[in-house]
Enzyme design. Structure first.
Site, short mmCIF file in Angstrom:
data_model
loop_
_atom_site.label_atom_id
_atom_site.label_comp_id
_atom_site.label_asym_id
_atom_site.label_seq_id
_atom_site.Cartn_x
_atom_site.Cartn_y
_atom_site.Cartn_z
N HIS A 186 45.62 61.81 31.79
CA HIS A 186 46.85 62.41 32.31
C HIS A 186 46.78 62.28 33.84
O HIS A 186 46.75 63.27 34.57
CB HIS A 186 46.99 63.86 31.85
N TYR A 215 62.86 65.16 29.20
CA TYR A 215 63.34 66.19 30.14
C TYR A 215 64.83 66.16 30.43
O TYR A 215 65.47 67.19 30.48
CB TYR A 215 62.54 66.11 31.45
N ARG A 222 48.01 71.23 23.59
CA ARG A 222 47.79 69.87 24.09
C ARG A 222 47.20 69.99 25.49
O ARG A 222 47.82 70.58 26.38
CB ARG A 222 49.12 69.11 24.12
N GLU A 234 55.99 67.00 25.13
CA GLU A 234 56.43 67.79 26.29
C GLU A 234 57.93 67.91 26.27
O GLU A 234 58.65 66.94 26.04
CB GLU A 234 56.06 67.13 27.63
N GLU A 279 52.23 59.26 29.50
CA GLU A 279 53.32 58.68 30.29
C GLU A 279 52.89 57.50 31.16
O GLU A 279 52.89 57.58 32.39
CB GLU A 279 53.95 59.77 31.18
N ASN A 309 57.77 62.68 25.41
CA ASN A 309 58.10 63.70 26.43
C ASN A 309 59.53 63.46 26.89
O ASN A 309 59.88 62.35 27.29
CB ASN A 309 57.17 63.57 27.65
#
Ligand code: FCB
Length: 471
Positions: free
Chosen positions: A148, A321, A105, A377, A193, A319
């Site tokens: 991005h 985290y 990606r 991600e 995002e 994504n």
């Protein structure tokens, strides 16, 4: 030597191959990870790796401007050189291939491929053509993100994402890219995002362009989502064989106590992090609770916008985290209450794999039209050092294993998840944290640009090799 990746299978230390890799390196026989068509790859983004910011006609982006302002980025770092990927892309592709990764990606830098008048920049386009063609030749599945975060500065000068016009310029850019690159991209993501672009960029100012007003954040979000919605039919028309989607970061918020106020705070946290983006995309409306949190911030929405924004997607990129533990702030909102004694990463983020599973299963319940999901991600930063040619990033191996297990649990609970991209292929420019925070499975020495495969990359490579052998 540009990288040490080709020798990866010869360099496994006994500790890694017998210990970490053996334990439960081999996922259970019924794990999703063994599915041949479950894509495993790595992700990067243009501004974080390419460098060459003044080369071949690239125009300035908001991150060039922002990172040049003292105090905005740790240690005054900028993406001017980064991983010098613009010049080293061939070796980087070889590295990706030698690790056995099946998917890559990447993102395209808007200011590299188009000028302020919309005229294509051939040299910039050729870079991506060469790169994507090579990836295709090597059999790598490509996910290309159009945005991005590196907005051309000339668009910011006219209001950036606060200006509705930027959404139309984005559709022009999507048109150019999908005409030029049709056939070389397996999946297009419009935005990466939008929460970060809108909130960190226009709401609290931690990211470029550095504005700080909640009203700006909601209006910027609306224009970002509109840009996405306008681009989707353009991508479909120009490149029908590819998949089209968007990438959203999601956050888990847990209540600090059982009190109704703290439960509400956790709910509002997830509204602000998740529903703010996913509701417009999947339900065609903004969550009203958002405006309880931020009264008076309703964006200007024109007739037809919500239909444009909620056009069907082929996939949703997720994504993930960490989680945030929150309590009521005593008014309309929430405040972070960091938990003591939990495992954290170099970012200070809590390692909490269950959050990924719980959010995914929750989305499945909330959104009846939830598209197929790719984890686009997931990863962690650690203060990695090269010692005797190796990087012993054991926490990262453990992190990846636990999050992959969480993905497997979500699949078994009925969520349609088709792949996983770790963040990141290599250490890179981590936005406001510059080069200090290392997210790569490959280490980058920024003074020499030498790449060194970390133990985590060896771990991934070994698994992929084994999966291939079993297929
Ligand atoms: C995400 C970004 C990515 C990277 C990781 C750590 O929010 O999409 O570029 O910075 O965080």
């Amino acid at each position: 030597m540009a990288n040490d990746a080709s020798a990866v299978f010869d360099t496994l230390s006994p500790a890694v191959s017998q210990g970490l890799l053996a334990d439960p390196f081999t996922p259970p026989a019924d794990s999703t990870l063994w599915r041949k068509n479950f894509l495993l790859g790595a992700a990067t983004a243009s501004y974080q790796i390419e460098g060459a910011v003044n080369e071949d006609g690239r125009l300035p982006s908001i991150w060039d401007t922002f990172s040049a302002i003292p105090g905005k980025v740790l240690a005054g770092d900028t993406g001017a050189v980064a991983c010098d990927h613009y010049h080293r892309w061939e070796a980087d592709v070889e590295m990706l291939v030698s690790l056995g990764l099946e998917g890559y990606r990447l993102s395209i830098a808007w200011p590299r491929v188009m000028d302020a008048a919309g005229v294509p920049n051939r040299k910039g386009l050729d870079f991506y053509k060469r790169l994507l063609n090579r990836l295709k030749e090597k059999g790598i599945t490509t996910f290309a993100t159009l945005y991005h975060w590196d907005l051309p500065q000339h668009l910011e000068d006219r209001g950036g994402w606060l200006n509705r016009e930027t959404a139309y310029r984005f559709a022009d850019y999507a048109d150019l890219m999908s005409r030029e690159l049709a056939g070389t991209v397996d999946a297009w993501a419009t935005l990466n995002e939008p929460w970060c672009s809108a909130y960190l960029g226009y709401g609290n100012g931690h990211h470029a362009p550095g504005l700080a007003d909640d009203r700006f954040a909601t209006q910027a979000m609306h224009h970002l989502l509109l840009a996405h919605g306008l681009a989707i039919p353009v991508l479909r028309a120009n490149d029908p064989a590819s998949q089209k989607g968007i990438v959203a970061n999601i956050g888990r918020g847990t209540p600090n106590s059982d009190s109704a106020a703290d439960q509400r705070a956790a709910h509002l946290f997830e509204v602000q992090h998740n529903a703010w983006i996913l509701d417009p995309l999947l339900k065609g409306s903004y969550p009203q609770d958002l405006f309880e949190l931020w009264p008076g911030t309703e964006p200007l929405v024109l007739d037809g916008d919500m239909q444009t924004i909620s056009a069907p997607l082929d996939f949703l990129g997720i994504n993930y985290y960490f989680r945030t533990n929150v309590a009521s702030d005593g008014a309309h909102g929430f405040r972070d209450v960091p938990l003591e004694g939990v495992e954290r990463t170099q970012m200070g983020w809590e390692v909490y794999p269950d959050g990924l599973r719980d959010l995914l299963t929750g989305f499945k319940r909330t959104y009846h039209n939830l598209p197929p999901i790719y984890i686009t991600e997931n990863g962690m930063a650690s203060d990695d050092q090269v010692t005797d040619g190796h990087v012993e990033d054991t926490q990262r191996i453990s992190f990846l294993k636990r999050h992959l297990a969480a993905v497997d649990q979500a699949v078994k609970a009925g969520v349609d998840i088709r792949g996983y991209f770790l963040w990141s292929l290599m250490d890179n420019f981590e936005w406001a944290f510059g080069y200090e925070r290392r997210f790569g499975v490959v280490h980058v020495d920024y003074s020499t640009q030498k790449r060194t495969v970390k133990r985590s990359a060896e771990w991934v490579a070994k698994f992929l090799k084994e999966r291939k052998a079993r297929a």
